[in-house]
Design a protein around this motif. Structure first.
Motif, PDB file in Angstrom:
ATOM      1  N   GLY A  98     -49.673 -33.730 -17.010  1.00 45.03           N
ATOM      2  CA  GLY A  98     -49.725 -35.182 -17.195  1.00 45.03           C
ATOM      3  C   GLY A  98     -51.116 -35.739 -17.430  1.00 45.03           C
ATOM      4  O   GLY A  98     -52.070 -34.991 -17.664  1.00 45.03           O
ATOM      5  N   GLN A  99     -51.195 -37.056 -17.380  1.00 45.44           N
ATOM      6  CA  GLN A  99     -52.484 -37.751 -17.471  1.00 45.44           C
ATOM      7  C   GLN A  99     -52.313 -39.084 -16.739  1.00 45.44           C
ATOM      8  O   GLN A  99     -51.193 -39.432 -16.349  1.00 45.44           O
ATOM      9  N   ARG A 100     -53.405 -39.814 -16.524  1.00 43.81           N
ATOM     10  CA  ARG A 100     -53.305 -41.006 -15.664  1.00 43.81           C
ATOM     11  C   ARG A 100     -53.931 -42.244 -16.302  1.00 43.81           C
ATOM     12  O   ARG A 100     -54.631 -43.007 -15.641  1.00 43.81           O
ATOM     13  N   ALA A 101     -53.647 -42.411 -17.601  1.00 40.21           N
ATOM     14  CA  ALA A 101     -54.204 -43.577 -18.298  1.00 40.21           C
ATOM     15  C   ALA A 101     -53.698 -44.878 -17.684  1.00 40.21           C
ATOM     16  O   ALA A 101     -54.383 -45.899 -17.727  1.00 40.21           O
ATOM     17  N   ASN A 102     -52.490 -44.829 -17.072  1.00 40.51           N
ATOM     18  CA  ASN A 102     -51.963 -46.054 -16.446  1.00 40.51           C
ATOM     19  C   ASN A 102     -52.865 -46.523 -15.303  1.00 40.51           C
ATOM     20  O   ASN A 102     -53.068 -47.710 -15.096  1.00 40.51           O
ATOM     21  N   GLU A 103     -53.460 -45.555 -14.567  1.00 40.71           N
ATOM     22  CA  GLU A 103     -54.353 -45.936 -13.462  1.00 40.71           C
ATOM     23  C   GLU A 103     -55.655 -46.513 -13.989  1.00 40.71           C
ATOM     24  O   GLU A 103     -56.277 -47.367 -13.360  1.00 40.71           O
ATOM     25  N   PHE A 104     -56.062 -46.001 -15.132  1.00 39.60           N
ATOM     26  CA  PHE A 104     -57.250 -46.547 -15.782  1.00 39.60           C
ATOM     27  C   PHE A 104     -57.010 -48.043 -16.022  1.00 39.60           C
ATOM     28  O   PHE A 104     -57.843 -48.889 -15.695  1.00 39.60           O
ATOM     29  N   ALA A 105     -55.809 -48.338 -16.528  1.00 38.40           N
ATOM     30  CA  ALA A 105     -55.459 -49.744 -16.789  1.00 38.40           C
ATOM     31  C   ALA A 105     -55.383 -50.536 -15.480  1.00 38.40           C
ATOM     32  O   ALA A 105     -55.832 -51.682 -15.406  1.00 38.40           O
ATOM     33  N   MET A 106     -54.828 -49.926 -14.418  1.00 35.06           N
ATOM     34  CA  MET A 106     -54.750 -50.630 -13.119  1.00 35.06           C
ATOM     35  C   MET A 106     -56.144 -50.961 -12.601  1.00 35.06           C
ATOM     36  O   MET A 106     -56.397 -52.051 -12.085  1.00 35.06           O
ATOM     37  N   LEU A 108     -58.768 -51.361 -14.432  1.00 38.07           N
ATOM     38  CA  LEU A 108     -59.337 -52.427 -15.270  1.00 38.07           C
ATOM     39  C   LEU A 108     -58.847 -53.788 -14.792  1.00 38.07           C
ATOM     40  O   LEU A 108     -59.541 -54.792 -14.894  1.00 38.07           O
ATOM     41  N   ALA A 109     -57.615 -53.798 -14.239  1.00 34.02           N
ATOM     42  CA  ALA A 109     -57.050 -55.056 -13.742  1.00 34.02           C
ATOM     43  C   ALA A 109     -57.541 -55.371 -12.328  1.00 34.02           C
ATOM     44  O   ALA A 109     -57.095 -56.340 -11.715  1.00 34.02           O
ATOM     45  N   GLY A 110     -58.414 -54.520 -11.789  1.00 33.44           N
ATOM     46  CA  GLY A 110     -59.048 -54.867 -10.518  1.00 33.44           C
ATOM     47  C   GLY A 110     -58.737 -53.951  -9.350  1.00 33.44           C
ATOM     48  O   GLY A 110     -59.346 -54.080  -8.292  1.00 33.44           O
ATOM     49  N   ALA A 111     -57.779 -53.012  -9.474  1.00 31.72           N
ATOM     50  CA  ALA A 111     -57.445 -52.140  -8.337  1.00 31.72           C
ATOM     51  C   ALA A 111     -58.555 -51.117  -8.098  1.00 31.72           C
ATOM     52  O   ALA A 111     -59.198 -50.665  -9.045  1.00 31.72           O
ATOM     53  N   LEU A 316     -65.229 -44.768 -11.857  1.00 40.46           N
ATOM     54  CA  LEU A 316     -64.840 -45.622 -10.730  1.00 40.46           C
ATOM     55  C   LEU A 316     -65.718 -46.864 -10.633  1.00 40.46           C
ATOM     56  O   LEU A 316     -65.574 -47.668  -9.719  1.00 40.46           O
ATOM     57  N   ARG A 317     -66.626 -47.017 -11.559  1.00 38.40           N
ATOM     58  CA  ARG A 317     -67.579 -48.134 -11.560  1.00 38.40           C
ATOM     59  C   ARG A 317     -68.273 -48.251 -10.203  1.00 38.40           C
ATOM     60  O   ARG A 317     -68.472 -49.334  -9.662  1.00 38.40           O
ATOM     61  N   ASP A 318     -68.611 -47.085  -9.676  1.00 39.77           N
ATOM     62  CA  ASP A 318     -69.324 -47.030  -8.403  1.00 39.77           C
ATOM     63  C   ASP A 318     -70.689 -47.699  -8.572  1.00 39.77           C
ATOM     64  O   ASP A 318     -71.241 -47.720  -9.676  1.00 39.77           O
ATOM     65  N   THR A 319     -71.203 -48.246  -7.485  1.00 40.22           N
ATOM     66  CA  THR A 319     -72.547 -48.838  -7.558  1.00 40.22           C
ATOM     67  C   THR A 319     -73.457 -48.238  -6.497  1.00 40.22           C
ATOM     68  O   THR A 319     -74.625 -48.579  -6.405  1.00 40.22           O
ATOM     69  N   HIS A 320     -72.889 -47.345  -5.657  1.00 37.94           N
ATOM     70  CA  HIS A 320     -73.677 -46.744  -4.577  1.00 37.94           C
ATOM     71  C   HIS A 320     -74.252 -45.427  -5.087  1.00 37.94           C
ATOM     72  O   HIS A 320     -73.546 -44.419  -5.154  1.00 37.94           O
ATOM     73  N   LEU A 321     -75.515 -45.458  -5.456  1.00 37.99           N
ATOM     74  CA  LEU A 321     -76.133 -44.277  -6.064  1.00 37.99           C
ATOM     75  C   LEU A 321     -76.319 -43.139  -5.075  1.00 37.99           C
ATOM     76  O   LEU A 321     -76.650 -43.389  -3.901  1.00 37.99           O
TER      77      LEU A 321
END
Ligand code: NIG
Ligand code: FE
Length: 431
Positions: A98-106, A108-111, A316-321
């Motif tokens: 499988g793949q998890r593009a749906n989570e990528f979209a979630m 993007l919506a803020g989850a 994950l758009r992490d900001t903690h280096l």
């Protein structure tokens, strides 16, 4: 371009042994300091040569000084290419359904990653798809992913289990990893990551996490190790995964079998996992965005490699280096890897990870290049055979048609048409 390795459409894998032999004298190469160990001192600015015989490197040094004994060997003109050791991708989850593009979209919506996991997505959704796939289907899915990495110069790769979470399915993943190594003629190190997530059938059960940890330690690991499928053992030590005590239980089981350990550590929080792993002589601690000073000191003392995973940090758009400056100051070796996985790092380019490690984490170019060669090899226990151009080792190196080594970090998403010598055979562009 002459692609000796061929493409891999429809899952057709060319036998690696059909690639041409690299035995000969490789001339007109530009060495990269620290990634070469020459047999004679290299005068600044001189061109180097590498002698390959019987699939192994026999001599490395200034080409004006090649020993006469090798004069009769064929010659390959490197035409001034920059030459690095074969690349090493030391942390991947390459085999999954499988793949998890749906989570990528979630997301993007803020989850957040944790919210996605709690909503039944995350690792467990890949577990469902992986369990449904046959061994042959998993092989066919992973083959083109591996081919993409190989085309960019990878000569050794780690492949983890952890999307099966039951003996038969973890076995299936690890068997595919072994088969990939044989079919593609690439060094594969397998890592058993049974303690990656709680399987759905244990979730919500009182004592479920402890019961599953017991299963991992007492049944799954010994069985898979007996089948020769486990080169190392890993755990996801995190508040959404396994506790410190459960992690230690898995490490003890690995120690009993004499198998080295590594750890997904301090990715989302500081659990103290790195210091624990270091006490067990871990090969590496990986992610480590929240690594503490104590963790760094413990890793330094144990010789544990810090594996940086900028693809997951970015996705994950992490900001903690991760604490790069402190790791550097302490002298902890830093590796860089794709962490290829369907959830947090669907990345298939080590050079892109090098770019990100420099741009996001502020690694220098030499640090990042050592991160995908010398230090990555050490993170897999392969420091005697991979990650350095030196005599006495199997021939794994890459010729890059670039003006300077910094170009390997500078381009974003470019895949240079390189010549790859892997296991003593020539792949990619013919010299
Ligand atoms: O390395 N952190 C845990 N494991 C993987 C992610 C796995 C997944 O989300 O499927 C990682 O990032
Ligand atoms: Fe990972």
């Amino acid at each position: 371009m002459n692609t000796a390795a061929g493409s891999n459409k429809q899952g057709v894998v060319p036998p690696a042994s059909s690639a041409p032999s690299a035995d000969g004298v490789w001339t007109n190469l530009r060495p990269v300091a620290a990634l070469w160990a020459t047999d004679a001192p290299m005068p600044e600015g001189e061109l180097a040569c590498v002698v390959v015989q019987g699939g192994a490197v026999q001599w490395v040094g200034p080409q004006a000084q090649v020993p006469a004994a090798f004069a009769a060997l064929p010659r390959f003109d490197g035409q001034g290419a920059i030459a690095t050791p074969g690349l090493v991708d030391c942390h991947t989850h390459l085999v999954y359904g499988g793949q998890r593009a749906n989570e990528f979209a979630m997301r993007l919506a803020g989850a957040t990653y944790e919210e996605v996991a709690k909503a039944g997505g995350g690792i467990v959704s890949s577990v469902r798809a992986t369990r449904e796939a046959s061994e042959d289907e998993l092989f066919a899915l992973a083959a083109p992913r591996l081919q993409a990495l190989l085309d960019e110069g990878v000569c050794a790769i780690e492949i983890k289990s952890g999307y099966g979470l039951a003996l038969e399915h973890e076995r299936k993943q690890l068997r595919v990893a072994r088969r990939l190594g044989e079919a593609f003629g690439v060094t594969v190190r397998t890592t058993f990551l049974g303690a990656h997530a709680l399987p759905p059938e244990y979730a919500g059960q009182p004592g479920g996490s402890q019961d599953y940890t017991d299963l991992v330690c007492n049944d799954m690991l010994p069985a898979l190790a007996a089948e020769g499928l486990v080169d190392a053992v890993d755990v996801f030590c995190e508040r959404i995964a396994f506790t410190l005590a459960e992690t230690e239980q898995v490490f003890q089981a690995a120690r009993k079998l004499g198998i080295p350990v590594k750890l997904h550590a301090e990715q989302l929080s500081d659990m103290g996992g790195s210091a624990l792993a270091a006490r067990y002589g871990a090969l590496s601690c990986d992610h480590i965005e929240h690594l503490s000073a104590d963790g760094i000191a413990a890793m330094k003392a144990a010789g544990t490699v810090a594996v940086l995973l900028p693809g997951a940090y970015y996705t994950l758009r992490d900001t903690h280096l991760p604490p790069i400056a402190a790791l550097r100051a302490a002298g902890v070796p830093m590796a860089v890897s794709t962490d290829h996985n369907p959830g947090t790092s669907p990345a298939l380019s080590l050079l892109l990870m090098v770019n990100m490690a420099c741009t996001l984490f502020r690694l220098t170019v030499p640090e990042a290049l050592a991160g995908i060669t010398t230090h990555a090899a050490r993170a897999l226990g392969l420091q005697d055979t991979h990650g350095l151009i030196a005599s006495g080792r199997p021939a794994h190196f890459v010729l890059w048609p670039v003006g300077e080594a910094a170009e390997l970090a500078y381009w974003l998403g470019q895949k240079p048409a390189c010549t790859i010598v892997r296991q003593g055979r020539i792949h990619g562009v013919m010299p």
